[in-house]
Scaffold this motif. Structure first.
Motif, PDB file in Angstrom:
ATOM      1  N   ARG A 361      48.503  45.801  32.094  1.00  0.00           N
ATOM      2  CA  ARG A 361      48.871  45.596  33.485  1.00  0.00           C
ATOM      3  C   ARG A 361      47.601  45.570  34.318  1.00  0.00           C
ATOM      4  O   ARG A 361      46.669  46.339  34.089  1.00  0.00           O
ATOM      5  CB  ARG A 361      49.793  46.701  33.987  1.00  0.00           C
ATOM      6  N   ALA A 362      47.548  44.661  35.271  1.00  0.00           N
ATOM      7  CA  ALA A 362      46.387  44.543  36.148  1.00  0.00           C
ATOM      8  C   ALA A 362      46.850  44.268  37.572  1.00  0.00           C
ATOM      9  O   ALA A 362      47.977  43.809  37.803  1.00  0.00           O
ATOM     10  CB  ALA A 362      45.464  43.425  35.658  1.00  0.00           C
ATOM     11  N   ARG A 363      45.960  44.549  38.516  1.00  0.00           N
ATOM     12  CA  ARG A 363      46.257  44.285  39.918  1.00  0.00           C
ATOM     13  C   ARG A 363      45.663  42.931  40.292  1.00  0.00           C
ATOM     14  O   ARG A 363      44.469  42.685  40.064  1.00  0.00           O
ATOM     15  CB  ARG A 363      45.664  45.389  40.802  1.00  0.00           C
ATOM     16  N   ALA A 365      43.858  40.479  42.393  1.00  0.00           N
ATOM     17  CA  ALA A 365      42.889  40.662  43.473  1.00  0.00           C
ATOM     18  C   ALA A 365      42.926  39.514  44.476  1.00  0.00           C
ATOM     19  O   ALA A 365      42.155  39.509  45.435  1.00  0.00           O
ATOM     20  CB  ALA A 365      41.489  40.806  42.893  1.00  0.00           C
ATOM     21  N   GLU A 385      38.395  48.848  37.288  1.00  0.00           N
ATOM     22  CA  GLU A 385      38.163  49.444  38.594  1.00  0.00           C
ATOM     23  C   GLU A 385      37.699  50.888  38.431  1.00  0.00           C
ATOM     24  O   GLU A 385      37.721  51.449  37.327  1.00  0.00           O
ATOM     25  CB  GLU A 385      39.438  49.376  39.436  1.00  0.00           C
ATOM     26  N   GLY A 389      41.808  51.479  36.174  1.00  0.00           N
ATOM     27  CA  GLY A 389      42.767  50.383  36.089  1.00  0.00           C
ATOM     28  C   GLY A 389      42.056  49.040  35.997  1.00  0.00           C
ATOM     29  O   GLY A 389      40.828  48.942  36.042  1.00  0.00           O
ATOM     30  N   ARG A 391      41.706  44.968  37.395  1.00  0.00           N
ATOM     31  CA  ARG A 391      41.936  43.984  38.455  1.00  0.00           C
ATOM     32  C   ARG A 391      41.626  42.618  37.857  1.00  0.00           C
ATOM     33  O   ARG A 391      40.817  42.502  36.932  1.00  0.00           O
ATOM     34  CB  ARG A 391      41.066  44.242  39.687  1.00  0.00           C
ATOM     35  N   GLY A 425      47.308  42.304  45.307  1.00  0.00           N
ATOM     36  CA  GLY A 425      47.773  43.684  45.158  1.00  0.00           C
ATOM     37  C   GLY A 425      48.972  43.834  44.245  1.00  0.00           C
ATOM     38  O   GLY A 425      49.279  44.948  43.811  1.00  0.00           O
ATOM     39  N   ASP A 426      49.658  42.720  43.930  1.00  0.00           N
ATOM     40  CA  ASP A 426      50.797  42.797  43.010  1.00  0.00           C
ATOM     41  C   ASP A 426      50.313  43.066  41.575  1.00  0.00           C
ATOM     42  O   ASP A 426      49.214  42.675  41.191  1.00  0.00           O
ATOM     43  CB  ASP A 426      51.580  41.473  43.011  1.00  0.00           C
ATOM     44  N   ASP A 427      51.170  43.711  40.804  1.00  0.00           N
ATOM     45  CA  ASP A 427      50.880  43.912  39.385  1.00  0.00           C
ATOM     46  C   ASP A 427      51.217  42.646  38.602  1.00  0.00           C
ATOM     47  O   ASP A 427      52.250  42.002  38.851  1.00  0.00           O
ATOM     48  CB  ASP A 427      51.704  45.075  38.816  1.00  0.00           C
TER      49      ASP A 427
END
Length: 437
Positions: A361-363, A365, A385, A389, A391, A425-427
């Motif tokens: 899972r990543a955010r 950017a 990050e 986590g 990104r 910002g969504d996963d």
């Protein structure tokens, strides 16, 4: 034998012209069965076993470790003796009777009120069951002193058979042999293993515009990159390859290539020639040589993708058979469809245990455009990050012909079938390139 139509029709959401990726994967999974117990195997030395598929369980001929030994450098003693010596006190003093080295054991029986200096991996001396680390000991001459607090009977002792017991499977059939497995096998004294014969995969590119490396480009022509990409991906999966080169865009050339490939290989992979504009004679030819389950999937990149079974005889069902994957012509689409559609079939037919791709899972950017109703595999650059986590950003333009995006990226960004646009910002799910078999 169940026919392809019976199998494929049982799959939910079956639409041969626009399958969801999950449904296409399910169809391929049902048809790409292992070659069976009668698949030939061969015995190879450990030097040649890396990446091969084990044909049978490897049974340990010995206990590992083969004897009780010390897990660290320290002093071995009998735990019951320490209690007797201290009488409940906080520290204990013990004389040192000798030293046990790895490969040079201390064979005398240790008395109840003495210890033995011992090195990591050394055989536990007779009468000893516990090891205190050397860092916790004060030594003066041939006497040691240490605190009893926290000492547990049996600590820092590795028992015989603790890692692997004699007669138990060390590695199971279907495992792809890794570097660590070679060390394990060597530790058991095993010098060769039975592995399955390699899967044979024939592949070729189609297109009158394609030229091989070394040829001069004329107006409208391009160098064929797909065969080199396919060769590399196939080589990493440990299969034998049959490169049939470039096949021209005419029925006779394609039929000759398909018949030769089907007769010689377990799986046939082509790139190009299955889009709407090219499909008129291709569809008829493939249906006459076998049966095609689907022509398109709801995937970007990679929508035009044919899958089915071909036969080497004069009609479907006659002669030898091979699975067929007709991949798109665009280079990025070739890589995406290979990893998310073809790869699992190759592993299954090789007899390998199923190995799902690593997903994280990543955010996101940045915002990402996504149309609901298809699964998209965008190329991304993922970084860690400060909080540990991940990104991810895209590599930029996501056209299926932008091959440089695959070199720049370090992951696929997997955007699910029903999902729409992605906000910053969504996963999202990512599949790292590192570790792809």
């Amino acid at each position: 034998m169940t026919t392809p139509k019976e199998l494929f029709a049982s799959v939910a959401q079956y639409d041969p012209n626009a399958l969801p990726v999950e449904a296409a994967q399910d169809i391929v999974r049902q048809w790409a069965m292992p070659r069976g117990a009668n698949t030939p195997s061969e015995r190879v030395s450990l030097h040649d076993a890396l990446g091969r598929v084990l044909a049978e369980d490897v049974i340990s001929p010995i206990d590992v470790p083969a004897f009780d030994n010390s897990a660290m450098d320290g002093y071995a003693f009998a735990a019951t003796a320490v209690t007797a010596v201290t009488g409940g006190g906080a520290t204990v003093e013990l004389p040192v009777a000798g030293t046990a080295f790895a490969g040079r054991p201390f064979v005398a029986t240790s008395g109840g009120r003495e210890c033995v200096r011992i090195m990591t991996g050394a055989l536990m001396p007779p009468g000893c069951d516990t090891v205190v680390p050397q860092e916790q000991v004060t030594r003066e001459g041939d006497t040691i002193r240490f605190a009893v607090t926290g000492i547990r009977a049996g600590q820092n002792r590795r028992l015989a058979g603790e890692d692997l017991a004699k007669g138990k499977p060390a590695l199971t059939a279907g495992r792809i042999v890794r570097a660590s497995d070679l060390g394990l096998l060597a530790s058991l004294g095993i010098g060769e293993v039975a592995v399955r014969k390699r899967l044979v995969v024939a592949f070729f590119s189609t297109g009158d515009e394609l030229r091989s490396i070394g040829e001069t480009l004329s107006a409208g022509s391009v160098y064929d990159s797909n065969r080199y990409t396919l060769f590399a991906m196939l080589r990493r999966l440990g299969v034998d390859t049959l490169d049939l080169g470039i096949v021209r865009d005419d029925r006779a050339s394609l039929e000759t290539a398909l018949r030769h490939a089907t007769h010689s290989a377990d799986i046939v992979i082509s790139s190009g020639g299955v889009s709407v504009g090219d499909a008129d004679f291709t569809r008829g030819l493939l249906n006459s040589l076998g049966e095609v389950a689907f022509w398109k999937i709801a995937m970007r990149p990679g929508r035009p993708l044919a899958f089915g079974r071909l036969w080497s005889g004069e009609r479907a069902g006659a002669g030898s058979s091979a699975l067929f994957f007709g991949l798109p012509g665009n280079p990025v689409a070739v890589m995406a469809t290979f990893y998310f559609i073809v790869r699992e079939a190759l592993l299954a037919m090789s007899g390998a245990q199923r190995q799902a791709l690593t997903a994280l899972r990543a955010r996101a950017a940045e915002p990402m455009k996504k149309r609901a109703g298809r699964t998209e595999f965008q190329r991304g650059i993922a970084t860690r990050e400060a909080d540990g986590g991940w990104r991810v950003v895209t590599t930029g333009p996501q056209g299926s012909g932008v091959l440089s995006s695959m070199s720049e990226a370090n992951c696929f960004i997997v955007l699910e079938h029903a999902r729409g646009d992605i906000d910053a910002g969504d996963d999202v799910e990512i599949v790292p390139f590192d570790g792809l078999i």
